[in-house]
Design a protein around this motif. Structure first.
Motif, short mmCIF file in Angstrom:
data_model
loop_
_atom_site.label_atom_id
_atom_site.label_comp_id
_atom_site.label_asym_id
_atom_site.label_seq_id
_atom_site.Cartn_x
_atom_site.Cartn_y
_atom_site.Cartn_z
N TYR A 122 30.96 104.98 -34.10
CA TYR A 122 31.54 103.78 -33.19
C TYR A 122 30.30 102.94 -33.43
N ILE A 123 30.56 101.58 -33.90
CA ILE A 123 29.63 100.32 -34.19
C ILE A 123 30.08 99.58 -33.59
N SER A 124 29.19 98.78 -32.59
CA SER A 124 29.05 97.54 -31.91
C SER A 124 27.71 96.99 -31.57
N PHE A 125 27.92 95.67 -31.74
CA PHE A 125 26.69 94.89 -31.55
C PHE A 125 26.53 94.07 -30.38
N GLY A 126 27.40 94.46 -29.40
CA GLY A 126 27.56 93.86 -28.02
C GLY A 126 28.43 92.54 -27.80
N SER A 127 28.26 91.71 -26.82
CA SER A 127 28.84 90.55 -26.57
C SER A 127 28.64 89.54 -26.90
N GLY A 142 17.66 109.32 -31.29
CA GLY A 142 18.24 108.82 -32.12
C GLY A 142 17.10 108.10 -33.21
N GLU A 143 17.71 107.07 -34.02
CA GLU A 143 16.80 106.37 -35.05
C GLU A 143 16.86 104.97 -34.81
N GLN A 144 16.15 104.08 -35.58
CA GLN A 144 16.43 102.88 -35.65
C GLN A 144 16.02 102.19 -37.05
N ILE A 145 16.86 100.88 -37.03
CA ILE A 145 16.55 100.04 -38.20
C ILE A 145 16.10 98.93 -37.88
N PRO A 146 14.96 98.50 -37.79
CA PRO A 146 14.47 97.18 -37.16
C PRO A 146 14.64 96.05 -37.90
N ASP A 147 14.88 96.25 -39.34
CA ASP A 147 14.80 95.17 -40.30
C ASP A 147 16.06 95.63 -41.08
N LEU A 148 17.03 95.09 -40.73
CA LEU A 148 18.54 95.32 -41.31
C LEU A 148 18.48 94.46 -42.84
N VAL A 159 19.90 102.33 -33.57
CA VAL A 159 19.67 101.24 -32.71
C VAL A 159 19.40 100.22 -33.96
N VAL A 160 19.94 98.90 -34.18
CA VAL A 160 19.62 98.00 -35.11
C VAL A 160 19.71 96.73 -34.22
N PRO A 161 18.46 96.48 -33.81
CA PRO A 161 18.24 95.26 -32.92
C PRO A 161 18.58 94.01 -33.69
N LYS A 162 18.96 93.16 -32.71
CA LYS A 162 19.47 91.77 -33.42
C LYS A 162 18.65 90.61 -33.22
N PHE A 163 18.28 90.32 -31.98
CA PHE A 163 17.75 89.11 -31.48
C PHE A 163 16.74 89.14 -30.31
N ALA A 164 16.82 90.02 -29.54
CA ALA A 164 16.23 89.85 -28.00
C ALA A 164 15.05 90.93 -28.08
N ASN A 177 27.50 80.28 -29.04
CA ASN A 177 26.05 80.42 -29.35
C ASN A 177 25.73 81.68 -30.45
N ASP A 178 25.23 81.46 -31.32
CA ASP A 178 24.83 82.54 -32.50
C ASP A 178 23.15 82.61 -32.29
N PRO A 179 23.06 83.66 -31.64
CA PRO A 179 21.47 84.07 -31.53
C PRO A 179 20.69 84.04 -33.01
N ARG A 180 21.34 84.30 -34.11
CA ARG A 180 20.76 84.41 -35.05
C ARG A 180 20.17 82.99 -35.49
N ASN A 181 20.81 82.05 -35.02
CA ASN A 181 20.15 80.56 -35.15
C ASN A 181 18.90 79.95 -34.41
N SER A 182 18.76 80.99 -33.38
CA SER A 182 17.49 80.63 -32.64
C SER A 182 16.23 81.55 -32.72
N GLY A 183 16.22 82.15 -33.99
CA GLY A 183 15.12 83.13 -34.47
C GLY A 183 15.80 84.50 -34.31
N GLY A 184 14.52 85.05 -34.91
CA GLY A 184 14.66 86.73 -35.21
C GLY A 184 14.04 87.53 -34.08
#
Length: 503
Positions: A298-303, A404-410, A383-388, A78-85
Motif C-alpha cells: 500500500y502506497i500513500s503520501f497523505g492528505s 522499516g527503511e527510509q528513502i530520504p532523497d527520492l 518512509v519517503v519523507p516529502k516536506f515536513a 497548496n503544494d508543499p513542494r513549492n515551499s521548499g524541500g
C-alpha cells in the motif's frame, strides 16, 4: 442541603455537553484526532458541531457538520513542494518552507472568518460547554471561542512545544530551557539539557520564536479577527479560557522519544487504533487485495500531497512493475498505462487496509496519522519523507529501530534501489517481529475511552491540573539571570582584592 447537592451533581452528570470542534486548517492526521473525539462524544449522547476543512466521511450520524469549502479548496491547492524541500536542501529551501507555511496559515485565517458557516456560528446565541481545536493555528479559532463565551478549550496537537502560548499554558514557560525549541519531536538524546549554556541558548531561541509568533499574531491575525469579532479582546485574554493543553497524538514513546509534558497533557496514541472491519473497505478494493496471493503493498503520501508528479509516478511504476506483489496506490487522479499489478484508488479506509492479512508493506511519507496507523496495525514501513521536518525524523527513527527503511532523497534514488529496499523488508521477518512488539506495547499503554471522557469532563467543569516540572528558580529564569551577575561580582571582588594589595 446535602440532598440538594447530590441532586444537582446528578443533573450535571446526566446533562449532555454542547461541543464545538473548530479546525481552521487541518490535515488528515489532525482530522483523525478530531473525528475520534467527535464520534466518542456522539456515542455518549453529547451534541457536536464540527467546523473544519476536509470533513471526514466516517463521522457518526447526528454530527452537525459545517463545511468550509473556501478553506478546503485553498488547502487542497497548496503544494508543499513549492515551499521548499526537506532538511537536506539547504537553508534557503528551509526558509522558503517556513515562509510558505506561514503564508498558508495567515490566508487560512482570512478565509475562515469569511466562510458562511463560521459567520452563522458567530451570529448565533448557542452556548457551548467546550471547544476542541487544532493546535497549529488555534489563535485564529480562539477568536470564535472568545466571542461565544466558551470558557473551556481543548487543544489537540502533536507538538505543543512549538507554540510559546502552549508552553505557558502547560505551566512550563521554561519548556525550551530543557528541550530545544527547534525539536518538533523530542530526541531521546536531548530529553534533558541541564547545562546553563544549553538552557541559555534555548532561552534565546524561545525569545526569538516568541517575538515572531507574537508579531504575526498582533500585526496580522488579530486585525483579521477584529474585523469579524468586534468584541474580541486579544489572544492573551482568549488563551485564559484554555484550561488544559493538549491531546497529543504521538503514537509511541519508543518511536517518538519520551517527552516531559505536564499532567494537563493526555497522549492519545493507541486510543486512535480501530479494530479491522472488512466492511470499511470498498467491495472492489477488497476483492483486489483478497486475491493478492503473494501479498500487496500500500502506497500513500497523505492528505496534503494528494498526487505524485509525473516523473515520480514513472519511477514508482518502474519500481512496482516487476514485483510479485499487487500494489494499492492512493492518488486522487488515475494514472495511465499501469501494469496489471498496480491499481490506483482515490480513497481507501487506511486503518482497515493496513490490518488486512495480505499486506506486506506500507510506503508512506511518515505523517502522524500514517505512522500511528501503521504501528496500530503492525505493518513495516518504507518512509519517503516529502516536506515536513518531522517526516524526516520519523524516517530516521523507523529505520534505526528496525521497523522499516527510509528513502530520504527520492529524487536521487533509482527504481532498482527502491525495489531493493522493498525486498529487504519483505524478505526478512525481523521487521515484522519488531513492529509487532511496538504494536503490543502501544495497545497495552493506550488510554481508554472512559479516561478520555474523564479528561473532557474535567475541562467542561473548569478543572486545571497543577503545572510544572521545574524548580521555582528555573521557572523564573533566576539561575540564568543571576549566575552571570554573580560571576561578574566575584571577578570584580577578586580583581579589587588583588590589585588593591599590589598598590
Amino acid at each position: 442541603m446535602r440532598v440538594f447537592l447530590v441532586v444537582a451533581l446528578l443533573l450535571q452528570a446526566s446533562r449532555g455537553w454542547e461541543v464545538l470542534v473548530a479546525n481552521v486548517l487541518s490535515t488528515g492526521s489532525h482530522q483523525t484526532v478530531s473525528a475520534y473525539l467527535t464520534n466518542l462524544l456522539i456515542d455518549r449522547g453529547h451534541s457536536v458541531t464540527y467546523v473544519s476543512t476536509n470533513i471526514p466521511g466516517y463521522l457518526r450520524e447526528g454530527v452537525d457538520k459545517r463545511e468550509l469549502p473556501t478553506c478546503t479548496k485553498a488547502m487542497n491547492q497548496n503544494d508543499p513542494r513549492n515551499s521548499g524541500g526537506g532538511e537536506n536542501e539547504g537553508l534557503v529551501a528551509g526558509v522558503k518552507k517556513v515562509l510558505g507555511a506561514i503564508d498558508s496559515l495567515l490566508r487560512s485565517c482570512e478565509r475562515w472568518y469569511d466562510e458562511p458557516n463560521v459567520q452563522e456560528i458567530l451570529r448565533s446565541n448557542k452556548k457551548y460547554d467546550v471547544m476542541i481545536t487544532f493546535g497549529l493555528f488555534d489563535t485564529c479559532s480562539l477568536g470564535l471561542a472568545s466571542h461565544l463565551g466558551i470558557n473551556n478549550t481543548i487543544i489537540h496537537s502533536s507538538f505543543p512545544a512549538l507554540m510559546p502560548n502552549h508552553i505557558q499554558m502547560l505551566g512550563l514557560p521554561l519548556y525550551s530551557s530543557s528541550v530545544d525549541i527547534n525539536d518538533i519531536l523530542i530526541r531521546d538524546s536531548e530529553l534533558v539539557k541541564s547545562s546553563i549554556t544549553a538552557r541559555a541558548k534555548n532561552l534565546l531561541k524561545r525569545v526569538v520564536f516568541g517575538l515572531l509568533y507574537t508579531t504575526l499574531t498582533n500585526w496580522y491575525i488579530e486585525p483579521v479577527i477584529k474585523q469579524h469579532v468586534p468584541d474580541y479582546q486579544g489572544y492573551n485574554r482568549a488563551y485564559k479560557s484554555v484550561k488544559l493543553v493538549t491531546m497529543r497524538s504521538h503514537p509511541h514513546p519508543q518511536v517518538d522519544g519520551p517527552t516531559p509534558y505536564g499532567p494537563g497533557v493526555l497522549t492519545l496514541g493507541g486510543s486512535l487504533c480501530k479494530a479491522y472491519n472488512p466492511a470499511d473497505i470498498a467491495a472492489h478494493l477488497m476483492e483486489y487485495v483478497d486475491s493478492a496471493s503473494e501479498g500487496f503493498i500500500y502506497i500513500s503520501f497523505g492528505s496534503v500531497q494528494k498526487d505524485s508528479p509525473p516523473e515520480e509516478q514513472a519511477k514508482w511504476i518502474e519500481t512496482f512493475e516487476d514485483l510479485p506483489y499487487k500494489v494499492v496506490w492512493k492518488q486522487s487522479k488515475q494514472v495511465e498505462n499501469l501494469p496489471d499489478n498496480i491499481r490506483v484508488f482515490p480513497w481507501v479506509a487506511q486503518m482497515a487496509l493496513l490490518q488486512h492479512p495480505n499486506i506486506k508493506l506500507f510506503i508512506t511519507h511518515g505523517g502522524y496519522a500514517s505512522k500511528m496507523e501503521a504501528i496500530c496495525s503492525g505493518v513495516p514501513q518504507l518512509v519517503v519523507p516529502k516536506f515536513a521536518s518531522d517526516q524526516y525524523y520519523t524516517a530516521e527513527r523507523i529505520a534505526s529501530l528496525g521497523l522499516g527503511e527510509q528513502i530520504p532523497d527520492l529524487d536521487n534514488t533509482t527504481a532498482p534501489e527502491i525495489r531493493s529496499k522493498i525486498y529487504q523488508i519483505t524478505g526478512s521477518g525481523g521487521y515484522y517481529e519488531k513492529m509487532a512488539d511496538v504494536k503490543r506495547q502501544l495497545l497495552l499503554t493506550r488510554v481508554t475511552d472512559l479516561q478520555v471522557l474523564g479528561y473532557v469532563d474535567a475541562v467542561v467543569n473548569g478543572h486545571s491540573f497543577l503545572p510544572g516540572y521545574q524548580p521555582w528558580y528555573q521557572y523564573y529564569y533566576l539561575d540564568i539571570i543571576f549566575i552571570p551577575i554573580l560571576t561578574i561580582l566575584v571577578i570584580r571582588f577578586i580583581y579589587k582584592r588583588v590589585f588593591s594589595k599590589s598598590e
